[in-house]
Design a protein around this motif. Structure first.
Motif, PDB file in Angstrom:
ATOM      1  N   LEU A  22       0.823  -1.207   0.000  1.00  0.00           N
ATOM      2  CA  LEU A  22       0.000   0.000   0.000  1.00  0.00           C
ATOM      3  C   LEU A  22       0.853   1.251   0.000  1.00  0.00           C
ATOM      4  O   LEU A  22       1.862   1.338   0.713  1.00  0.00           O
ATOM      5  N   SER A  23       0.437   2.223  -0.803  1.00  0.00           N
ATOM      6  CA  SER A  23       0.934   3.586  -0.710  1.00  0.00           C
ATOM      7  C   SER A  23      -0.211   4.415  -0.152  1.00  0.00           C
ATOM      8  O   SER A  23      -1.256   4.548  -0.808  1.00  0.00           O
ATOM      9  N   ALA A  24      -0.052   4.941   1.046  1.00  0.00           N
ATOM     10  CA  ALA A  24      -1.154   5.611   1.734  1.00  0.00           C
ATOM     11  C   ALA A  24      -1.667   6.801   0.936  1.00  0.00           C
ATOM     12  O   ALA A  24      -0.891   7.542   0.321  1.00  0.00           O
ATOM     13  N   VAL A  50       6.285  -1.418   7.654  1.00  0.00           N
ATOM     14  CA  VAL A  50       6.600  -0.180   6.949  1.00  0.00           C
ATOM     15  C   VAL A  50       7.904  -0.343   6.181  1.00  0.00           C
ATOM     16  O   VAL A  50       8.946  -0.673   6.740  1.00  0.00           O
ATOM     17  N   THR A  51       7.829  -0.113   4.874  1.00  0.00           N
ATOM     18  CA  THR A  51       9.000  -0.267   4.008  1.00  0.00           C
ATOM     19  C   THR A  51       9.542   1.062   3.511  1.00  0.00           C
ATOM     20  O   THR A  51      10.619   1.107   2.920  1.00  0.00           O
ATOM     21  N   PRO A  72      10.203   3.528   8.581  1.00  0.00           N
ATOM     22  CA  PRO A  72      10.776   2.319   7.982  1.00  0.00           C
ATOM     23  C   PRO A  72      11.242   1.326   9.038  1.00  0.00           C
ATOM     24  O   PRO A  72      11.953   1.684   9.973  1.00  0.00           O
ATOM     25  N   GLY A  73      10.787   0.081   8.904  1.00  0.00           N
ATOM     26  CA  GLY A  73      11.112  -0.964   9.859  1.00  0.00           C
ATOM     27  C   GLY A  73      10.063  -1.159  10.931  1.00  0.00           C
ATOM     28  O   GLY A  73      10.080  -2.175  11.635  1.00  0.00           O
ATOM     29  N   SER A  74       9.132  -0.215  11.068  1.00  0.00           N
ATOM     30  CA  SER A  74       8.074  -0.365  12.079  1.00  0.00           C
ATOM     31  C   SER A  74       7.162  -1.529  11.719  1.00  0.00           C
ATOM     32  O   SER A  74       6.890  -1.782  10.547  1.00  0.00           O
ATOM     33  N   ASP A  91       5.240   9.971   1.810  1.00  0.00           N
ATOM     34  CA  ASP A  91       5.683   8.807   1.026  1.00  0.00           C
ATOM     35  C   ASP A  91       5.554   7.488   1.789  1.00  0.00           C
ATOM     36  O   ASP A  91       6.372   6.574   1.618  1.00  0.00           O
ATOM     37  N   LEU A  92       4.525   7.362   2.618  1.00  0.00           N
ATOM     38  CA  LEU A  92       4.354   6.148   3.417  1.00  0.00           C
ATOM     39  C   LEU A  92       4.054   4.957   2.513  1.00  0.00           C
ATOM     40  O   LEU A  92       3.143   4.985   1.703  1.00  0.00           O
ATOM     41  N   ARG A  93       4.840   3.911   2.695  1.00  0.00           N
ATOM     42  CA  ARG A  93       4.718   2.680   1.905  1.00  0.00           C
ATOM     43  C   ARG A  93       4.723   1.505   2.870  1.00  0.00           C
ATOM     44  O   ARG A  93       5.613   1.382   3.719  1.00  0.00           O
TER      45      ARG A  93
END
Length: 266
Positions: A22-24, A50-51, A72-74, A91-93
């Motif tokens: 997903l891209s928020a 989270v990537t 990232p990493g969460s 840019d949340l992915r």
């Protein structure tokens, strides 16, 4: 000689989980927050890995309102009955892992629409359903759906913050009534997916204990690519996979949600 041929997938992912990326959404909602459509799952635990980028997931549950930061990493996950809303911070992915995959696509996810919409199954279906494809018409409908879910969500969140869990618990009960007729179909998906995967492990343990691991003769490896890129999901643009026992293959005739026993075409 190396055999480059790759067999077509015939086994689900480990544990028959669902997988998507997903891209928020970056659309601003009425409260000034950019993000997805708040919703709840009735029987499935969902996890976010989270990537890339930053953001948050807002949750409503018996322990109150939480705003869980994501980087990232969460890794964040939430159990059935937890209302959740993905928030875009930049840019949340996210890679999404979904328990009992097949069930969310079959209606396990219920949007936090206002009570008058939730009370009418036909009205709910009309509000939840998107046109097929990934074009402008679908984007407009997805944003309208998100805005309606946020409207209902704010009506749950503010009382909960003030110490009144009544609206939140009423939403849980209404969501359960809304999907009740779908449970027999979900049970079949669960038997063919998550339960079957667990039972295979049991059979393999029995074979190992008996010293007759004949099942190892069928060992192989699989590879898959997304079956659709950039679809409009609940929380953002969604890349999905068509894998056995997990995410259902995308079909333009299949709606996100419809009353039990119906399928809207178009």
């Amino acid at each position: 000689m190396v055999n480059e041929a790759e067999p077509g997938p015939s086994h689900p992912l480990p544990g028959a989980v669902g997988l998507s990326h997903l891209s928020a959404y970056d659309w601003e909602a009425a409260d000034g927050v950019c993000g997805g459509s708040p919703h709840v799952h009735l029987v499935c635990t969902e996890a976010y890995v989270v990537t890339g980028g930053r953001g948050a997931v807002q949750t409503l549950s018996p322990d109150g309102y939480r705003d869980i930061s994501l980087a990232p990493g969460s890794l964040a996950w939430f159990t059935p009955g937890t209302v959740h809303r993905m928030v875009q911070g930049g840019d949340l992915r996210i890679t999404v892992l979904m328990q009992n995959s097949g069930l969310p696509e079959a209606g396990d996810a219920v949007f936090t629409f206002p009570p008058e919409v939730l009370a009418d199954p036909d009205r709910y279906a009309a509000a939840a359903t998107l046109p097929p494809g990934t074009g402008p018409e679908t984007e407009v409908a997805a944003r309208r759906r998100r805005d309606l879910a946020v409207e209902g969500y704010l009506g749950l969140r503010e009382p909960l913050i003030a110490g009144d869990s009544g609206p939140y618990r009423a939403f849980q009960q209404t969501a359960a009534r809304l999907v009740r007729a779908r449970v027999p179909a979900w049970r079949e998906l669960w038997r063919a997916g998550a339960r079957a995967a667990a039972e295979r492990t049991g059979a393999q343990l029995d074979a190992l204990e008996a010293g007759e691991p004949a099942y190892l003769a069928a060992a192989t490896a699989y590879r898959s690519e997304p079956s659709r890129l950039g679809g409009f999901g609940m929380c953002g643009r969604r890349d999905e996979y068509a894998l056995p026992g997990t995410t259902l293959p995308y079909d333009g005739r299949r709606t996100t949600w419809a009353p039990a026993g119906t399928r809207r075409k178009g």
